[in-house]
Design a protein around this motif. Sequence first.
Motif, mmCIF file in Angstrom:
data_model
loop_
_atom_site.group_PDB
_atom_site.id
_atom_site.type_symbol
_atom_site.label_atom_id
_atom_site.label_comp_id
_atom_site.label_asym_id
_atom_site.label_seq_id
_atom_site.Cartn_x
_atom_site.Cartn_y
_atom_site.Cartn_z
ATOM 1 N N SER A 1 0.828 -1.197 0.000
ATOM 2 C CA SER A 1 0.000 0.000 0.000
ATOM 3 C C SER A 1 0.865 1.251 0.000
ATOM 4 C CB SER A 1 -0.920 0.000 1.228
ATOM 5 O OG SER A 1 -1.772 -1.125 1.204
ATOM 6 N N TYR A 2 0.235 2.408 -0.142
ATOM 7 C CA TYR A 2 0.990 3.655 -0.245
ATOM 8 C C TYR A 2 1.614 4.084 1.067
ATOM 9 C CZ TYR A 2 -0.765 4.530 -4.934
ATOM 10 O OH TYR A 2 -1.033 4.452 -6.273
ATOM 11 N N ASN A 3 0.995 3.769 2.179
ATOM 12 C CA ASN A 3 1.444 4.335 3.447
ATOM 13 C C ASN A 3 2.339 3.400 4.255
ATOM 14 O OD1 ASN A 3 -0.468 2.463 3.982
ATOM 15 N ND2 ASN A 3 -1.653 3.709 5.413
ATOM 16 N N THR A 4 2.827 2.333 3.635
ATOM 17 C CA THR A 4 3.688 1.401 4.360
ATOM 18 C C THR A 4 4.534 0.615 3.373
ATOM 19 O OG1 THR A 4 3.765 -0.471 5.884
ATOM 20 C CG2 THR A 4 1.897 -0.379 4.366
ATOM 21 N N ASP A 5 5.652 0.090 3.846
ATOM 22 C CA ASP A 5 6.501 -0.740 3.000
ATOM 23 C C ASP A 5 6.254 -2.228 3.200
ATOM 24 O OD1 ASP A 5 9.409 1.444 3.237
ATOM 25 O OD2 ASP A 5 7.680 1.463 1.897
ATOM 26 N N LYS A 6 5.385 -2.588 4.144
ATOM 27 C CA LYS A 6 5.190 -4.011 4.394
ATOM 28 C C LYS A 6 4.439 -4.645 3.239
ATOM 29 C CE LYS A 6 0.899 -3.495 7.043
ATOM 30 N NZ LYS A 6 0.317 -3.516 8.407
ATOM 31 N N LEU A 7 4.682 -5.934 3.053
ATOM 32 C CA LEU A 7 4.000 -6.704 2.026
ATOM 33 C C LEU A 7 2.898 -7.541 2.681
ATOM 34 C CD1 LEU A 7 7.063 -7.978 -0.045
ATOM 35 C CD2 LEU A 7 5.411 -6.233 -0.732
ATOM 36 N N ILE A 8 1.758 -7.579 2.025
ATOM 37 C CA ILE A 8 0.661 -8.450 2.447
ATOM 38 C C ILE A 8 0.537 -9.539 1.404
ATOM 39 C CG2 ILE A 8 -1.767 -8.599 3.074
ATOM 40 C CD1 ILE A 8 -0.132 -6.802 4.904
ATOM 41 N N PHE A 9 0.821 -10.763 1.815
ATOM 42 C CA PHE A 9 0.880 -11.882 0.884
ATOM 43 C C PHE A 9 -0.459 -12.584 0.749
ATOM 44 C CE2 PHE A 9 5.315 -12.534 -0.276
ATOM 45 C CZ PHE A 9 5.974 -11.726 0.628
ATOM 46 N N GLY A 10 -0.647 -13.178 -0.410
ATOM 47 C CA GLY A 10 -1.773 -14.066 -0.622
ATOM 48 C C GLY A 10 -1.472 -15.446 -0.077
ATOM 49 N N THR A 11 -2.416 -16.334 -0.280
ATOM 50 C CA THR A 11 -2.311 -17.682 0.280
ATOM 51 C C THR A 11 -1.497 -18.622 -0.602
ATOM 52 O OG1 THR A 11 -4.453 -18.105 -0.728
ATOM 53 C CG2 THR A 11 -4.439 -17.565 1.612
ATOM 54 N N GLY A 12 -1.228 -18.229 -1.820
ATOM 55 C CA GLY A 12 -0.326 -18.980 -2.670
ATOM 56 C C GLY A 12 -0.980 -20.011 -3.569
ATOM 57 N N THR A 13 -0.310 -20.290 -4.664
ATOM 58 C CA THR A 13 -0.695 -21.362 -5.588
ATOM 59 C C THR A 13 0.478 -22.318 -5.710
ATOM 60 O OG1 THR A 13 -2.216 -20.007 -6.903
ATOM 61 C CG2 THR A 13 -1.265 -21.941 -7.978
ATOM 62 N N ARG A 14 0.208 -23.601 -5.467
ATOM 63 C CA ARG A 14 1.258 -24.616 -5.622
ATOM 64 C C ARG A 14 1.201 -25.141 -7.058
ATOM 65 N NH1 ARG A 14 -1.363 -26.092 -1.296
ATOM 66 N NH2 ARG A 14 -2.118 -28.017 -2.243
ATOM 67 N N LEU A 15 2.271 -24.890 -7.789
ATOM 68 C CA LEU A 15 2.349 -25.319 -9.182
ATOM 69 C C LEU A 15 3.243 -26.536 -9.299
ATOM 70 C CD1 LEU A 15 1.871 -24.864 -12.237
ATOM 71 C CD2 LEU A 15 3.911 -23.408 -12.220
ATOM 72 N N GLN A 16 2.727 -27.560 -9.964
ATOM 73 C CA GLN A 16 3.501 -28.762 -10.259
ATOM 74 C C GLN A 16 3.545 -28.911 -11.765
ATOM 75 O OE1 GLN A 16 4.586 -31.572 -7.886
ATOM 76 N NE2 GLN A 16 5.800 -31.966 -9.708
ATOM 77 N N VAL A 17 4.767 -28.938 -12.312
ATOM 78 C CA VAL A 17 4.940 -29.120 -13.749
ATOM 79 C C VAL A 17 5.585 -30.472 -13.981
ATOM 80 C CG1 VAL A 17 5.939 -28.213 -15.868
ATOM 81 C CG2 VAL A 17 5.240 -26.637 -14.053
ATOM 82 N N PHE A 18 4.882 -31.341 -14.683
ATOM 83 C CA PHE A 18 5.382 -32.690 -14.940
ATOM 84 C C PHE A 18 6.164 -32.736 -16.249
ATOM 85 C CE2 PHE A 18 3.454 -34.911 -11.510
ATOM 86 C CZ PHE A 18 2.280 -34.232 -11.215
ATOM 87 N N PRO A 19 7.333 -33.400 -16.220
ATOM 88 C CA PRO A 19 8.143 -33.498 -17.439
ATOM 89 C C PRO A 19 7.503 -34.399 -18.479
ATOM 90 C CG PRO A 19 9.187 -34.655 -15.607
ATOM 91 C CD PRO A 19 7.977 -33.997 -15.050
#
Lengths: 111, 117
Positions: free
Chosen positions: A93-111
Motif C-alpha cells: 500500500s501507499y502508506n507502508t513498505d510491508k507486504l501483504i501476501f496471498g495464500t499462494g498457488t502450488r504449481l507442479q509441472v510434470f516433465p
Amino acid sequence: SQQGEEDPQALSIQEGENATMNCSYKTSINNLQWYRQNSGRGLVHLILIRSNEREKHSGRLRVTLDTSKKSSSLLITASRAADTASYFCAIQSYNTDKLIFGTGTRLQVFP
Amino acid sequence: GAGVSQTPSNKVTEKGKYVELRCDPISGHTALYWYRQSLGQGPEFLIYFQGTGAADDSGLPNDRFFAVRPEGSVSTLKIQRTERGDSAVYLCASSLVPRGLSYNEQFFGPGTRLTVL
C-alpha cells in the motif's frame, strides 16, 4: 485476515503448457508483486506491477492488474519442470513498505 | 555478494522457553522486515525497521514477541514463553530503497524453522 486470496490453490500441468494463477485483494495498492518459493523457504521476487500499469512482461512471465476488480493474474508460458514451486502475490500500500501476501498457488509441472 | 542470512536454520525448543532468531541483512540495506509463515500459508508480516527504529510493528501478535536492530544492521527477533502455535518459518527480508519511494524490492533470507514442542 489481511491476506489476499489466490486461485487455484494447486495446479498441475505438463511441460510446455501455460500456467495461470490469479490473485484478489481487498485494499487500494501502490503496487502488486509476485514471488516464487521452493520447498517452503527462500522467497524470490519475480515481477512488480504498479497500480497505474495494466500489464507487464518479464521473460516467460506475464502479469496483468485490474485495479477496478482488485485482481491480478500471473501467466507462465511454456512451463518447465523447474517452474515447480509455490507462487505468491503480495500487495504494497501507499502508506507502508510491508507486504501483504496471498495464500499462494502450488504449481507442479510434470516433465 | 552475500544475500540475507538467518541463523539458526532450524530451532527446536520446548513450550515456555525463550528463543532468539537472528537476521543479517544485505550490507547497506536500510530497511529490514520480519515475516512468519505457517505451513501451507503465505508469509504474514510481523515488523519492519528503517535503520534502528521500528517503523511498523503492527504485525507482532502479542507482547511475547519483540525485535531489535540496535546498530541498524543485524536484527534479532525474540520470543518469550514460546507456545506451540509459534511454530512456523520466520523469514527476514531487507531492502535498499528507503521508505517514501514508490517501490522497494525485498530480498528474503532462507528462514528459520521454529518448532515448539
